[in-house]
Motif scaffolding. Structure first.
Motif, PDB file in Angstrom:
ATOM      1  N   HIS A   1       0.835  -1.206   0.000  1.00 15.32           N
ATOM      2  CA  HIS A   1       0.000   0.000   0.000  1.00 15.32           C
ATOM      3  C   HIS A   1       0.869   1.256   0.000  1.00 15.32           C
ATOM      4  N   ARG A   2       2.044   1.175  -0.582  1.00 12.48           N
ATOM      5  CA  ARG A   2       2.958   2.308  -0.556  1.00 12.48           C
ATOM      6  C   ARG A   2       2.368   3.532  -1.274  1.00 12.48           C
ATOM      7  N   GLY A   3       1.690   3.308  -2.378  1.00 11.44           N
ATOM      8  CA  GLY A   3       1.137   4.427  -3.132  1.00 11.44           C
ATOM      9  C   GLY A   3       0.070   5.187  -2.360  1.00 11.44           C
ATOM     10  N   LEU A   4      -0.824   4.456  -1.708  1.00 11.53           N
ATOM     11  CA  LEU A   4      -1.878   5.126  -0.933  1.00 11.53           C
ATOM     12  C   LEU A   4      -1.317   5.825   0.294  1.00 11.53           C
ATOM     13  N   ILE A   5      -0.302   5.229   0.922  1.00 14.84           N
ATOM     14  CA  ILE A   5       0.336   5.880   2.076  1.00 14.84           C
ATOM     15  C   ILE A   5       1.048   7.153   1.634  1.00 14.84           C
ATOM     16  N   ALA A   6       1.706   7.097   0.470  1.00 18.09           N
ATOM     17  CA  ALA A   6       2.379   8.287  -0.048  1.00 18.09           C
ATOM     18  C   ALA A   6       1.375   9.389  -0.383  1.00 18.09           C
ATOM     19  N   TYR A   7       0.207   9.012  -0.895  1.00 13.99           N
ATOM     20  CA  TYR A   7      -0.824  10.016  -1.191  1.00 13.99           C
ATOM     21  C   TYR A   7      -1.310  10.706   0.082  1.00 13.99           C
ATOM     22  N   ALA A   8      -1.508   9.931   1.155  1.00 13.40           N
ATOM     23  CA  ALA A   8      -1.927  10.520   2.427  1.00 13.40           C
ATOM     24  C   ALA A   8      -0.854  11.456   2.980  1.00 13.40           C
ATOM     25  N   CYS A   9       0.408  11.045   2.887  1.00  8.48           N
ATOM     26  CA  CYS A   9       1.505  11.902   3.365  1.00  8.48           C
ATOM     27  C   CYS A   9       1.628  13.163   2.510  1.00  8.48           C
ATOM     28  N   PHE A  10       1.390  13.025   1.205  1.00  4.77           N
ATOM     29  CA  PHE A  10       1.443  14.194   0.323  1.00  4.77           C
ATOM     30  C   PHE A  10       0.380  15.219   0.704  1.00  4.77           C
ATOM     31  N   LEU A  11      -0.799  14.773   1.040  1.00 10.26           N
ATOM     32  CA  LEU A  11      -1.858  15.699   1.453  1.00 10.26           C
ATOM     33  C   LEU A  11      -1.492  16.420   2.750  1.00 10.26           C
ATOM     34  N   ILE A  12      -0.845  15.699   3.654  1.00 10.49           N
ATOM     35  CA  ILE A  12      -0.491  16.298   4.945  1.00 10.49           C
ATOM     36  C   ILE A  12       0.515  17.432   4.750  1.00 10.49           C
ATOM     37  N   TYR A  13       1.593  17.174   4.018  1.00 12.21           N
ATOM     38  CA  TYR A  13       2.649  18.181   3.895  1.00 12.21           C
ATOM     39  C   TYR A  13       2.298  19.256   2.869  1.00 12.21           C
ATOM     40  N   ALA A  14       1.437  18.944   1.940  1.00 13.13           N
ATOM     41  CA  ALA A  14       0.928  20.006   1.056  1.00 13.13           C
ATOM     42  C   ALA A  14       0.079  20.998   1.836  1.00 13.13           C
ATOM     43  N   LEU A  15      -0.639  20.495   2.817  1.00 12.27           N
ATOM     44  CA  LEU A  15      -1.446  21.377   3.660  1.00 12.27           C
ATOM     45  C   LEU A  15      -0.561  22.304   4.475  1.00 12.27           C
ATOM     46  N   PHE A  16       0.551  21.790   5.016  1.00 12.86           N
ATOM     47  CA  PHE A  16       1.456  22.649   5.785  1.00 12.86           C
ATOM     48  C   PHE A  16       2.179  23.646   4.871  1.00 12.86           C
ATOM     49  N   SER A  17       2.484  23.240   3.637  1.00  9.95           N
ATOM     50  CA  SER A  17       3.161  24.171   2.733  1.00  9.95           C
ATOM     51  C   SER A  17       2.262  25.322   2.315  1.00  9.95           C
ATOM     52  N   LEU A  18       0.949  25.090   2.316  1.00 12.09           N
ATOM     53  CA  LEU A  18       0.022  26.184   1.996  1.00 12.09           C
ATOM     54  C   LEU A  18       0.066  27.280   3.042  1.00 12.09           C
ATOM     55  N   LEU A  19       0.360  26.912   4.286  1.00 13.73           N
ATOM     56  CA  LEU A  19       0.521  27.930   5.321  1.00 13.73           C
ATOM     57  C   LEU A  19       1.707  28.825   5.023  1.00 13.73           C
ATOM     58  N   VAL A  20       2.747  28.260   4.427  1.00 14.96           N
ATOM     59  CA  VAL A  20       3.938  29.048   4.129  1.00 14.96           C
ATOM     60  C   VAL A  20       3.713  29.927   2.899  1.00 14.96           C
ATOM     61  N   ILE A  21       3.027  29.377   1.899  1.00 12.58           N
ATOM     62  CA  ILE A  21       2.837  30.125   0.650  1.00 12.58           C
ATOM     63  C   ILE A  21       1.878  31.276   0.835  1.00 12.58           C
ATOM     64  N   PHE A  22       0.757  30.984   1.461  1.00 15.28           N
ATOM     65  CA  PHE A  22      -0.282  32.015   1.615  1.00 15.28           C
ATOM     66  C   PHE A  22      -0.247  32.563   3.048  1.00 15.28           C
TER      67      PHE A  22
END
Length: 246
Positions: A225-246
């Motif tokens: 399930h590496r792909g699905l775990i990577a997708y969940a992790c991508f959503l988590i850190y993309a959310l934190f990066s939005l705090l930095v961008i905006f």
């Protein structure tokens, strides 16, 4: 006819009559009180001198470890070790995340929260320097993201999954290092635009690869399930990066 009674004469001693004067006159004695405390007991007679003598004559209990001299602090553990904070272990875990292509998962077997808290506070500090007061938002997202990854993995792995919430929080926290670096660099880089989004995507992919590798290496049943775990992790850190961008 009146009846006469014979009254015997009353004689007073010379010492008891205060009005008598003479060479044999004695001073009047004061009446003794009904209770006379024993002068041999210091706490009843309030005799300070006798109390000092009585206490100094007997042995004084000094307690364990006091009478033998000064206390020895050489055998005491350091304060950070008693609090469960190991700087060498934190540094080795942070250094393992710096290489996204070869993450050393052996140092992450002993999960701790000291390093993640340090990275979270650093992230909050860089956001504060950028003029964004987001302490409560970051703390709430950290809790939600840890629970989210924990639930997703256990639903995918089923009964074979052995990822606990403590380990999941530690992995998510240490994998926040690329986002923390991105928040520090954003203080000197132009905000917004294609250039800022491209840099943010690089750091998000870095954090995603590191967290996915740690989750798969530390648990059982995560390879398929590496792909699905990577997708969940991508959503988590993309959310934190939005705090930095905006």
């Amino acid at each position: 006819m009146e009846k006469q009674f014979k009254v015997p004469p009353v004689s007073f001693p010379s010492a008891g009559n205060p009005t008598m004067t003479g060479p044999n006159l004695q001073q009047r004695r004061l009446p003794t009180p009904p209770f006379q405390p024993n002068s041999g007991i210091p706490f009843m007679s309030f005799d300070i001198g006798s109390a000092a003598v009585s206490t100094s004559s007997g042995p004084i209990y000094s307690g364990p470890g006091i009478g033998g001299g000064s206390a020895n602090f050489d055998d005491e553990e350091p304060l950070l070790d008693e609090l469960g904070i190991h700087p060498d272990q934190i540094w080795s875990k942070i250094r393992s995340v710096l290489n996204p292509f070869r993450v050393n998962h052996t140092v992450h077997k002993d999960a701790d929260l000291s390093g993640p808290i340090l990275l979270y506070m650093s992230f909050c500090l860089f956001q504060l320097l950028a003029g964004k007061i987001q302490f409560g938002v970051i703390l709430g997202w950290i809790v939600v993201s840890s629970i989210f990854l924990y639930v997703v993995f256990n639903m995918l792995a089923g009964r074979t999954g052995n990822l606990d919430l403590h380990t999941c929080t530690s992995v998510v926290g240490y994998s926040m290092l690329p986002v923390v670096i991105f928040s520090a660099l954003s203080l000197f880089l132009p905000q917004g635009g294609f250039f800022g989004l491209a840099i943010a995507a690089v750091f998000v992919l870095w954090a995603t690869r590191a967290s996915t590798g740690l989750v798969v290496s530390l648990t059982d049943g995560g390879d398929e399930h590496r792909g699905l775990i990577a997708y969940a992790c991508f959503l988590i850190y993309a959310l934190f990066s939005l705090l930095v961008i905006f």
